[in-house]
Design a protein around this motif. Structure first.
Motif, PDB file in Angstrom:
ATOM      1  N   LYS A 284      -9.443   5.119  -3.707  1.00  9.78           N
ATOM      2  CA  LYS A 284      -8.172   5.590  -4.254  1.00  9.78           C
ATOM      3  C   LYS A 284      -8.003   7.089  -4.031  1.00  9.78           C
TER       4      LYS A 284
ATOM      5  N   GLY B 121       0.826   5.690  -0.687  1.00  5.56           N
ATOM      6  CA  GLY B 121      -0.090   6.805  -0.768  1.00  5.56           C
ATOM      7  C   GLY B 121       0.507   8.132  -0.356  1.00  5.56           C
TER       8      GLY B 121
ATOM      9  N   THR C 282       0.845  -1.185   0.000  1.00 10.47           N
ATOM     10  CA  THR C 282       0.000   0.000   0.000  1.00 10.47           C
ATOM     11  C   THR C 282       0.877   1.230   0.000  1.00 10.47           C
TER      12      THR C 282
ATOM     13  N   LYS D  21      -6.567  -5.409  -6.551  1.00  6.80           N
ATOM     14  CA  LYS D  21      -6.722  -4.435  -5.475  1.00  6.80           C
ATOM     15  C   LYS D  21      -7.103  -5.128  -4.175  1.00  6.80           C
TER      16      LYS D  21
ATOM     17  N   THR E   8      -4.556   6.745  -2.277  1.00  9.70           N
ATOM     18  CA  THR E   8      -4.199   5.429  -1.739  1.00  9.70           C
ATOM     19  C   THR E   8      -4.193   4.405  -2.859  1.00  9.70           C
ATOM     20  N   ASP E   9      -3.142   3.587  -2.899  1.00 11.12           N
ATOM     21  CA  ASP E   9      -3.057   2.498  -3.880  1.00 11.12           C
ATOM     22  C   ASP E   9      -2.617   1.246  -3.137  1.00 11.12           C
TER      23      ASP E   9
ATOM     24  N   LYS F 161      -2.468  -2.982  -3.370  1.00  8.27           N
ATOM     25  CA  LYS F 161      -2.589  -4.127  -4.271  1.00  8.27           C
ATOM     26  C   LYS F 161      -1.828  -5.328  -3.719  1.00  8.27           C
TER      27      LYS F 161
END
Length: 787
Positions: A683, A639, A637, A677, A661-662, A664
């Motif tokens: 996001k 961000g 994660t 995800k 926020t990303d 995966k």
């Protein structure tokens, strides 16, 4: 860790090049009757240096160039005082206590008349353990003040609090039972007064009537915990006696038969001021925009504080929360046609179903002893007892034509937790290095018992249809459940027991160089955890390090870098017989903090990356009777977070934030899952709340508020399923209101979801979708009187 080395060198170079010889000043301001004077402005004339006194009346100004200055003490409506002071390089000058001419009650009255509030507060509670300003801590920490909660007419932690913090979302909320708050791709741990009370379902969300403020700590917090999700925590700080005799009564009315009354009393029980009290009482009734749905609550929260000596204070606190609500499954809508395909007020609930009733008790003893001017010992113990009797609802099936079979299941539960903590804060000097030392011991045990194994169908096939307006009584009637055995016996038979006990020891030293303009944090925590989850026992012992670096570019600006770890014990059975490994988390973070205009408002910018290893999923080779798990690898994660809060100009307060926020799956035993995800975040997440109050003229005291919440590219509650499933739409809500304040009276009228948008969150499930909708346009009117 290698990524931190260049930053360390850079910060050291900046510190040595940018700073001249400077010193600090600190002091205290009291009222005429000897009480601390809070929120009084302290400034150095002809400079940009300034601050506000805290609840103890203390202030401190740092990194000031050596020389002679004049301190200016002021508060709207009071006489301004000035005092000369000499600042010496490398020293902290103690300014003699300054006494105002007004009493504590007069000061309180002046603050009420001025409409003064604090959207921005740089002082953390003692329960967060860090005895230093937020700006000097190498971590993103946000504080939601009581003034913000009051202006927004917030009543509980599940009632819009998260709009005040970047990147926070709320999931699987089950109405107002508990506030599950997510950020940075995972669940924030729930703390109250420094104790980790997180459980699978719970705790009961705190009513704001006894809440002073809320502290959000992003990322792992080794000074608070190491056996928890590395995304962070929120710490609810309850109201304590202030030593000033005052009170407030409030009445709140709103849409859907919402009625609420509360009183807050604060004062002395002895003439010498050694015995203090705080008492909060609240009662409310509330229906819903959905039929057959209600939530009635009351809370009682008395606090007694006794000053055993000049150095020692003992505080005893009791909190009782009671809730009676309709079946909690009524918040869900189900349809095979997709999200939002049913009216907003759709409900599964039926009139006459038994309510869910909750009694939530909490007793806390806190002892604080000032060993010396530089060393303080804190010890506290707390007991939590949560008892629930009720039921839930779900569906066995939902057909494309709308035929559905509902069922109700029993949900009786007990949640008992005990905590003990001892920690020592202190400062010391070795040569030119200043040390802020924190040493502590944490003990805790939690046990959750539940019976949710009895269920009864309400419908036969074809007797209930989600599109039918007049559906009639349930085919099988209202269910009743067998409670002849004790909850423990019922939970034990079905294995529905979750328990955890832990011991944690931690030590932290923040080394301050160049008159504390460069700060290096070195810390570690050893945690021993044992837990039982549905008859699966796991243990974990782990040392988690913490390294932080913070540098003050100038008195208003600091930059920081952080590396911290945490772990979460897990349960399950592996096919190879090996022990299930705990989730381990690493957080790397850099940030910039700045105070503006003498601390009236501040900003925080943070960039972070969190890795979580050993996540569990079901073994894809399982047969129908097998429940093995595999540990698939890693999630990542990353961000950016930005927060702004405070008084921009006189009368204009603003809270604004944005988070990218990303999150995966970065490594997995199932190759096709890499890149998917992680559920439970948006996001893009942006919020703002602006409040302006007219300062002069015939309309003095009239104000307006306006705010919005936006979430873009949302993931669902559950792991992503097959391709072709509907995605959650973007979320936007607009709120606003008017208020008027004169003398001790304040009237506030807020309108929520002004655009009357159909708002919801949910997930796909089997061959259909489920979601929880929010009310359309609704309003609240609050009247409060201070005395």
């Amino acid at each position: 860790m290698r990524k931190l080395y260049p930053l360390t060198v850079l910060f050291c170079l900046c510190s040595s090049l940018l700073f001249a010889q400077t010193g600090n000043i600190r002091g205290k301001i009291t009222t005429a009757d000897g009480n601390p004077a809070e929120a009084v402005s302290v400034r150095l004339k002809s400079t940009g240096y300034g601050n506000l006194t805290n609840a103890q009346g203390s202030y401190e100004l740092k990194n000031i160039k050596a020389g002679s200055y004049t301190i200016r003490i002021s508060l709207t409506g009071l006489e301004t005082k000035e005092q000369n002071v000499e600042i010496r390089a490398g020293e902290t000058t103690e300014v003699p206590t300054i006494m105002l001419n007004e009493s504590a009650n007069q000061l309180q009255e002046v603050m009420v008349l001025a409409g003064r509030g604090k959207y921005n507060d740089s002082n953390l509670s003692n329960t967060l353990r860090l005895a230093e300003p937020i700006q000097e801590i190498p971590q993103n920490i946000q504080l939601v003040s009581s003034k913000v909660l009051s202006d927004q007419l917030v009543t509980s932690l599940s009632d819009g609090v998260i709009r005040n913090v970047s990147g926070a979302t709320r999931l699987e909320h089950w109405g107002d039972m508990y506030a599950r708050i997510n950020a940075r791709g995972g669940r924030l741990s729930a703390f109250r007064n420094g104790m980790n009370i997180t459980s699978t379902w719970g705790p009961l969300t705190e009513d704001v009537s006894f809440v002073d403020h809320i502290e959000f700590v992003k990322g792992p917090a080794g000074f608070m915990m190491s056996n928890g999700d590395p995304t962070g925590l929120y710490n609810v700080v309850t109201k304590k006696p202030t030593g000033t005799t005052k009170g407030e009564a409030s009445l709140l009315l709103g849409s859907y038969d919402f009625y609420r009354a509360a009183v807050d009393l604060d004062g002395k029980l002895s003439g010498d001021g050694k015995l203090l009290y705080r008492f909060n009482l609240m009662g409310q009734t509330k229906n819903s925009f959905r039929p057959n749905e209600y939530n009635n609550r009351y809370s009682i929260a008395p606090v007694i504080s006794y000053k055993l000596s000049e150095q020692t204070t003992l505080t005893a606190e009791y909190i009782l929360q009671y809730a009676q609500m309709s079946n909690v499954g009524s918040y869900y809508s189900f349809s095979a046609q997709g999200y939002g395909s049913l009216p907003r007020d759709f409900t599964l609930a039926e009139r006459g179903m038994e309510p869910t009733t909750i009694y939530d008790h909490n007793v806390t003893l806190n002892l604080q002893h000032q060993i010396s001017p530089n060393w303080k010992l804190t010890a506290q113990g707390s007991y939590f007892n949560y008892q629930q009797v009720g039921s839930s609802m779900w569906v066995n099936s939902v057909e494309t034509n709308g035929d559905a079979v509902r069922y109700a299941s029993i949900w009786d539960a007990s949640n008992v937790s005990k905590f003990g903590q001892v920690y020592l804060n202190g400062t010391a000097q070795t040569g030119g290095i200043q040390h802020r030392v924190l040493v502590g011991l944490d003990l805790g045990s939690k046990e959750y018992l539940a019976d949710f194994n009895q269920s009864r169908n309400l419908d036969s096939t074809g007797t209930f249809n989600i599109y039918r307006a007049n559906r009639g009584a349930p085919y099988y009637g209202i269910p009743h459940f067998d409670r002849s055995l004790s909850l423990y016996e019922r939970a034990n038979v079905n294995g529905n027991i979750l328990s955890q006990s832990y011991t944690g020891i931690y030590i932290q030293d923040e080394l301050g160089f160049f008159n504390n303009r460069l700060r290096l944090t070195l810390a570690g925590r050893y945690t021993d955890v044992r837990q039982n989850s549905y008859n699966t026992i796991t243990t974990g012992k782990r040392f988690t390090p913490r390294v932080g670096l913070s540098a003050s570019i100038d008195p208003q600006t600091s930059v920081y870098a952080l590396y911290d770890q945490s772990f979460v014990p897990q349960s399950g059975i592996r096919r190879d017989g090996e022990e299930v490994k705990p989730v381990t988390g690493n957080n790397m973070e850099i940030g910039l903090k700045r105070d503006w205009f003498g601390g009236r408002w501040n900003t925080t910018l943070a960039l972070y990356s969190i890795l979580q290893n050993n996540q569990n999923i079901a073994d894809p080779t399982n047969t129908a009777s097998e429940q093995y798990i595999i540990q698939f690898g890693q999630t990542k994660t990353q961000g950016i977070e930005f927060d702004l809060r405070g008084e921009i100009v006189p009368g204009l307060n603003l809270v604004a934030n944005y988070a990218f926020t990303d999150s995966k799956i970065s490594r997995s035993a199932v190759e096709s899952e890499v890149g998917n995800k992680v559920p439970g975040y948006a996001k893009h997440n942006a919020n703002a709340w602006l409040s302006y109050r007219i300062q002069e003229g015939a309309l003095r005291g009239v104000g307006v508020s306006l705010g919005f919440t936006y979430q873009g590219d949302r993931t669902t509650w559950a792991w992503t399923g097959a391709s072709g499933q509907q995605a959650l739409p973007d979320y936007f809500r607009l709120d606003g209101g008017l208020f008027w304040q004169r003398d001790r009276l304040r009237v506030t009228a807020n309108v929520y979801n002004i655009a009357n948008t159909y708002l919801y969150s949910g997930a796909p499930y089997l061959g259909y979708y489920y979601w929880q909708s929010e009310p359309g346009r609704n309003s609240r009117i609050g009247v409060s009187y201070s005395f």
